[in-house]
Motif scaffolding. Structure first.
Motif, short mmCIF file in Angstrom:
data_model
loop_
_atom_site.label_atom_id
_atom_site.label_comp_id
_atom_site.label_asym_id
_atom_site.label_seq_id
_atom_site.Cartn_x
_atom_site.Cartn_y
_atom_site.Cartn_z
N ALA A 180 71.95 94.32 124.59
CA ALA A 180 70.97 93.82 123.61
C ALA A 180 71.60 92.74 122.73
CB ALA A 180 70.47 94.98 122.75
N MET A 181 72.88 92.91 122.41
CA MET A 181 73.60 91.93 121.60
C MET A 181 73.74 90.60 122.35
SD MET A 181 77.35 92.52 119.87
CE MET A 181 78.07 91.30 118.76
N ILE A 182 73.99 90.68 123.65
CA ILE A 182 74.09 89.47 124.48
C ILE A 182 72.77 88.71 124.47
CG2 ILE A 182 74.33 88.65 126.87
CD1 ILE A 182 76.34 90.98 127.27
N GLU A 183 71.68 89.45 124.63
CA GLU A 183 70.35 88.82 124.62
C GLU A 183 70.08 88.14 123.27
OE1 GLU A 183 67.53 91.29 127.65
OE2 GLU A 183 68.01 92.30 125.76
N GLU A 184 70.45 88.82 122.21
CA GLU A 184 70.20 88.28 120.87
C GLU A 184 71.03 87.02 120.60
OE1 GLU A 184 70.66 89.63 116.16
OE2 GLU A 184 71.01 91.08 117.77
N LEU A 185 72.30 87.05 120.96
CA LEU A 185 73.19 85.92 120.66
C LEU A 185 72.90 84.70 121.53
CD1 LEU A 185 76.55 87.84 120.09
CD2 LEU A 185 75.08 86.80 118.36
N TYR A 186 72.42 84.94 122.74
CA TYR A 186 72.09 83.82 123.63
C TYR A 186 70.60 83.44 123.54
CZ TYR A 186 76.54 83.59 126.19
OH TYR A 186 77.85 83.41 126.55
N HIS A 187 69.82 84.24 122.80
CA HIS A 187 68.37 84.01 122.68
C HIS A 187 67.71 84.02 124.06
CE1 HIS A 187 69.15 82.99 118.51
NE2 HIS A 187 70.02 82.07 118.90
N ILE A 188 68.02 85.06 124.83
CA ILE A 188 67.46 85.19 126.17
C ILE A 188 66.95 86.61 126.37
CG2 ILE A 188 68.97 83.44 127.21
CD1 ILE A 188 70.73 85.76 128.24
N LEU A 190 66.99 89.48 129.48
CA LEU A 190 67.51 89.82 130.80
C LEU A 190 66.67 90.93 131.41
CD1 LEU A 190 71.35 89.84 130.04
CD2 LEU A 190 70.10 88.13 131.37
N ASN A 191 66.12 90.66 132.57
CA ASN A 191 65.38 91.69 133.30
C ASN A 191 66.37 92.71 133.85
OD1 ASN A 191 63.99 93.17 135.31
ND2 ASN A 191 62.50 91.51 135.53
N LYS A 192 66.11 93.99 133.61
CA LYS A 192 67.06 95.02 134.04
C LYS A 192 67.16 95.12 135.56
CE LYS A 192 67.21 97.93 129.96
NZ LYS A 192 67.30 99.31 129.44
N ARG A 199 75.35 93.07 137.07
CA ARG A 199 76.74 92.61 137.12
C ARG A 199 77.43 92.82 135.78
NH1 ARG A 199 76.16 86.77 140.20
NH2 ARG A 199 76.58 87.48 142.33
N MET A 200 76.73 92.49 134.70
CA MET A 200 77.33 92.64 133.38
C MET A 200 77.55 94.12 133.04
SD MET A 200 78.73 91.44 130.73
CE MET A 200 78.46 89.69 130.99
N LEU A 201 76.58 94.96 133.40
CA LEU A 201 76.75 96.40 133.18
C LEU A 201 78.00 96.92 133.88
CD1 LEU A 201 73.30 98.21 133.53
CD2 LEU A 201 74.63 97.89 131.48
N ILE A 202 78.16 96.54 135.13
CA ILE A 202 79.30 97.01 135.91
C ILE A 202 80.61 96.49 135.32
CG2 ILE A 202 80.40 97.00 138.17
CD1 ILE A 202 77.85 98.75 137.89
N HIS A 203 80.60 95.23 134.86
CA HIS A 203 81.81 94.69 134.23
C HIS A 203 82.18 95.52 133.00
CE1 HIS A 203 84.82 92.01 132.60
NE2 HIS A 203 84.19 92.07 131.44
N LEU A 204 81.20 95.83 132.17
CA LEU A 204 81.47 96.62 130.96
C LEU A 204 81.93 98.03 131.31
CD1 LEU A 204 78.43 95.42 128.82
CD2 LEU A 204 80.84 94.87 128.42
N LYS A 205 81.33 98.59 132.36
CA LYS A 205 81.73 99.93 132.81
C LYS A 205 83.22 99.96 133.17
CE LYS A 205 81.14 102.96 136.84
NZ LYS A 205 80.35 103.18 138.08
N TYR A 206 83.65 98.97 133.95
CA TYR A 206 85.05 98.96 134.38
C TYR A 206 85.99 98.55 133.25
CZ TYR A 206 83.72 100.04 139.13
OH TYR A 206 83.23 100.68 140.25
N MET A 207 85.48 97.79 132.30
CA MET A 207 86.28 97.48 131.13
C MET A 207 86.58 98.77 130.35
SD MET A 207 85.67 94.72 128.04
CE MET A 207 84.57 95.73 127.04
N PHE A 208 85.56 99.60 130.17
CA PHE A 208 85.76 100.89 129.50
C PHE A 208 86.77 101.74 130.27
CE2 PHE A 208 82.12 100.06 126.82
CZ PHE A 208 82.33 100.86 125.71
N ALA A 209 86.66 101.73 131.59
CA ALA A 209 87.59 102.52 132.42
C ALA A 209 89.02 102.04 132.24
CB ALA A 209 87.18 102.44 133.88
N ARG A 210 89.21 100.71 132.20
CA ARG A 210 90.56 100.17 131.99
C ARG A 210 91.11 100.56 130.62
NH1 ARG A 210 88.18 95.74 134.59
NH2 ARG A 210 87.79 94.65 132.63
N LEU A 211 90.25 100.47 129.61
CA LEU A 211 90.68 100.80 128.26
C LEU A 211 91.08 102.27 128.15
CD1 LEU A 211 87.99 98.82 126.23
CD2 LEU A 211 90.38 98.18 126.58
N LYS A 212 90.30 103.13 128.80
CA LYS A 212 90.59 104.56 128.76
C LYS A 212 91.94 104.87 129.40
CE LYS A 212 88.97 109.04 130.44
NZ LYS A 212 88.00 109.75 131.31
#
Length: 270
Positions: A180-188, A190-192, A199-212
């Motif tokens: 939601a923050m991405i949509e707000e900052l880019y004024h766009i 995104l259809n789910k 792609r962005m969801l999966i990137h964030l998912k794996y980012m969380f996994a790396r951080l953990k």
């Protein structure tokens, strides 16, 4: 050897494992037939063995064995996906199914606004959860809707990833808020169902996994991205700062540049 503490039904026993004094559930066809409290079982055949966590032992008396049977069948499929899955998730899953059906009996609907994100974040788990819908219906006469299936998905993910359901849900909410923050900052918008969103969801998912796991990216794109994709880099910094506050995590600067590349792809194609 196992000492019978309680006969749950003909196919389920609550027992004490005499090797470690741990409360355990045995599930197997006919294993409870003719069993008596304090009886010692020398041979349990091919019965399934589930050791109870200390914090959930008191719940066992409140769960109808039919839900333990359903949860066990679901976990059988989970174990095919990963033999090292956490089998102690049995009672939590059974308890959730029981609670969901109790709500349905009372006509109470529980919505899950993150159902779509959960299905995208955990596709294998969601597939197994969808397959459990008919099993639950055939055993209970109640058919779970997509919102309830998404909660089953989280329980399956918990068994596979050995995270708590609450932690998985918290991460899902943070990822949803990040989108939601991405949509707000880019004024766009995104259809789910679009590729960019997943792609962005999966990137964030794996980012969380790396951080953990405290893993760090070996590729440092920070300087290149900050120079060539200035807007996306600044948005990536803002997003990472937001995630750090919400998840109480420290995000390495290399993640900012990597995230910015994915953001730039969204910016340039939307």
């Amino acid at each position: 050897m196992f000492k019978v503490k309680k006969v749950l039904n003909n196919n389920a026993l609550l027992v004490i494992n005499q090797e470690n004094n741990a409360e355990t559930i045995l599930l197997g066809k006919g294993i409870g037939f003719h069993c008596k409290v304090d009886e010692v079982l020398m041979d349990i055949g091919d019965a399934k063995v589930y050791t109870l966590k200390e914090e959930i032992k008191t719940s066992i008396n409140e769960v109808d064995p039919i839900y333990l049977d359903i949860a066990s069948s679901i976990l059988d499929e989970v174990l095919k996906l990963n033999p090292d899955a956490n089998q102690t998730a049995l009672l939590a899953l059974a308890d959730h199914i029981a609670f969901a059906i109790d709500r349905m009996k009372k006509g109470i609907d529980i919505l899950n606004p993150f159902s779509k994100d959960i299905s995208l974040l955990f596709p294998n788990e969601h597939y197994l959860a969808l397959n459990s819908r008919d099993l639950i219906y055939n055993k209970t006469g109640y058919r779970f809707n997509d919102d309830e299936i998404s909660y089953i998905t989280l329980h399956i993910h918990s068994a596979l990833d050995k995270n708590s359901v609450a932690e998985s849900m918290k991460n899902t909410i943070i990822i949803n808020e990040t989108m939601a923050m991405i949509e707000e900052l880019y004024h766009i918008h995104l259809n789910k169902d679009c590729l960019s969103y997943s792609r962005m969801l999966i990137h964030l998912k794996y980012m969380f996994a790396r951080l953990k796991k405290n893993e760090h990216l070996k590729l440092d794109m920070d300087e290149y991205v900050s120079t060539n994709f200035t807007q996306s880099y600044q948005i990536a910094k803002a997003i990472c700062h937001s995630i750090e506050e919400k998840a109480s995590l420290k995000i390495p600067y290399t993640e900012i540049g990597y995230l910015a590349i994915h953001l730039e792809r969204i910016r340039s194609t939307t």
